[in-house]
Design an enzyme around this catalytic site. Structure first.
Site, short mmCIF file in Angstrom:
data_model
loop_
_atom_site.label_atom_id
_atom_site.label_comp_id
_atom_site.label_asym_id
_atom_site.label_seq_id
_atom_site.Cartn_x
_atom_site.Cartn_y
_atom_site.Cartn_z
N LYS A 76 0.88 -1.18 0.00
CA LYS A 76 0.00 0.00 0.00
C LYS A 76 0.90 1.22 0.00
O LYS A 76 1.83 1.31 0.82
CB LYS A 76 -0.91 0.03 1.23
N GLN A 95 -11.79 8.24 11.44
CA GLN A 95 -11.83 6.79 11.67
C GLN A 95 -12.89 6.36 12.69
O GLN A 95 -13.29 5.20 12.72
CB GLN A 95 -10.47 6.31 12.20
N ASN A 148 -14.48 13.39 23.20
CA ASN A 148 -13.58 14.02 22.22
C ASN A 148 -13.11 15.33 22.81
O ASN A 148 -13.82 15.97 23.58
CB ASN A 148 -14.29 14.24 20.88
N THR A 176 -2.33 5.20 17.59
CA THR A 176 -0.87 5.39 17.59
C THR A 176 -0.23 4.50 16.53
O THR A 176 -0.17 3.29 16.69
CB THR A 176 -0.30 5.09 18.99
N ASP A 177 0.21 5.16 15.46
CA ASP A 177 0.80 4.42 14.34
C ASP A 177 2.10 5.06 13.87
O ASP A 177 2.58 4.81 12.78
CB ASP A 177 -0.20 4.33 13.17
N GLY A 231 -3.16 -1.70 18.12
CA GLY A 231 -3.39 -1.87 16.68
C GLY A 231 -2.58 -0.85 15.90
O GLY A 231 -2.97 0.31 15.77
#
Ligand code: NAD
Length: 321
Positions: free
Chosen positions: A67, A138, A159, A221-222, A292
């Site tokens: 990707k 998301q 939020n 968290t990526d 994730g």
């Protein structure tokens, strides 16, 4: 080769298709029959863009590819989404390009599916209140996917800017679920399952907020430096992830690893639970946390499912290439 345009994808793949594809590839990763290759992510010095690619190979499904895409902050003004991605699939026997697939919706579907897979395998069966932290792009996908996995009776959400929870409230209404905008302390005190999906550089959810027995899916968290939950909460939880290499470097566990609070050996691949080689949750009181991080193999799995569906429905564009 085939092209599956972005605009066809919503009508092709269901949440169930995405769930099944992601669950299967997590299992293959834990069985060491699927491997993600090192991630490339670079600031290209043009349009403030961050560009990169994630790739891998699954020997079980023969999904091979990548990707490619990233983040273009000026896209909104051009009527485009800031995150842009495209999946390229290759024939594992010949290396020829098999398909080019729009990757924007698929990214949201595969990310939500990952959280849902973690809920299936780690959340308590008697979970009834679902907490969502965040209400960006998301979040609604997360709510829809996770809400299907337990007979939830109520949604509580937080939020930073509470007025932006309106979109999540609308999804909850569509699902027939009562919805409350709450403080983080109330969210943690009430929720049996919590999805965190914010883009933050500091812990939002604190250890003291979360009650025993909760399952957390930390999905935001990526990247190195991002953080959603306090390190003490990571240290308290039984830890699971999609891929350990990403969890300790770019995932939620990076901070607990860096400050020595948690050893890498404490983190288990969710696929091991799916495969039955790890028992998963140990007790009703345990906090479980799924980190994730988002792996390339998830993208290939859902893209491959879409190509098969598009061919079957006659909407894949065939190109002599
Ligand atoms: P978005 O920009 O649409 O929304 C961002 C959300 O984070 C909003 O709810 C906003 O209020 C909140 N937020 C921003 N800064 C904050 C702060 N300092 N404190 C508290 N809340 C804050 O983003 P999105 O597309 O919904 O993505 C959310 C996160 O998920 C991002 O970090 C993104 O990179 C990540 N993501 C992860 C995966 C994966 O596979 N794990 C996939 C896609 C996106």
């Amino acid at each position: 080769m085939y092209i599956v345009p972005e605009h066809e994808i919503a009508a092709l793949i269901t949440r169930k298709d995405s769930f099944d594809a992601v669950e299967k590839v997590f299992a293959s990763m834990a069985a060491k029959t699927a491997c993600n290759f090192p991630v490339i992510r670079e600031a290209i010095g043009h349009a403030d863009a961050l560009y990169g690619f994630k790739s891998g190979f699954d020997r079980q499904s023969l999904n091979l590819g990548l990707k490619s895409g990233g983040y273009w902050p000026g896209n909104m003004a051009k009527g485009l989404t800031n995150h842009q991605s495209t999946v390229f699939l290759f024939d594992a026997d010949t290396g020829k390009c098999r398909a080019v697939v729009g990757g924007n919706l698929l990214t949201a579907l595969r990310t939500a599916a990952a959280a849902a897979v973690s809920v299936k395998h780690l959340a308590r069966a008697d979970a009834r209140v679902l907490g969502i932290v965040g209400s960006g792009h998301q979040a609604a996908f997360q709510l829809r996917a996770v809400a299907e996995l337990r007979p939830f009776e109520r949604i509580v959400a937080w939020n930073r800017t509470p007025e932006k929870l309106a979109s999540l409230k609308a999804v909850a209404a569509e699902l027939g679920l009562p919805f409350d905008s709450v403080s983080l302390a109330d969210l943690g005190a009430q929720a049996d399952v919590i999805v965190t999906i914010v883009s933050s550089q500091a812990a939002v959810l604190k250890d003291a907020h979360v009650k025993p027995g909760t399952h957390l899916a930390c999905m935001g968290t990526d990247t190195k430096g991002k953080q959603e939950v306090e390190t003490a909460l990571v240290a308290r939880a039984r830890l699971f992830t999609d891929e350990i290499a990403q969890s300790v470097s770019i995932g939620e566990c990076q901070h607990a690893i860096n400050d020595g609070t948690v050893p890498q050996s404490a983190i288990v691949e969710l696929g091991a639970v799916i495969n039955g080689t790890h028992p998963g949750r140990n007790s009703a009181d345990e906090v479980t946390l799924f980190d994730g991080t988002g792996v390339g193999l998830q993208d290939l799995a859902v893209a491959s499912a879409v190509v098969d569906l598009a061919i079957a429905k006659g909407v894949a564009v065939k190109v002599d290439f």
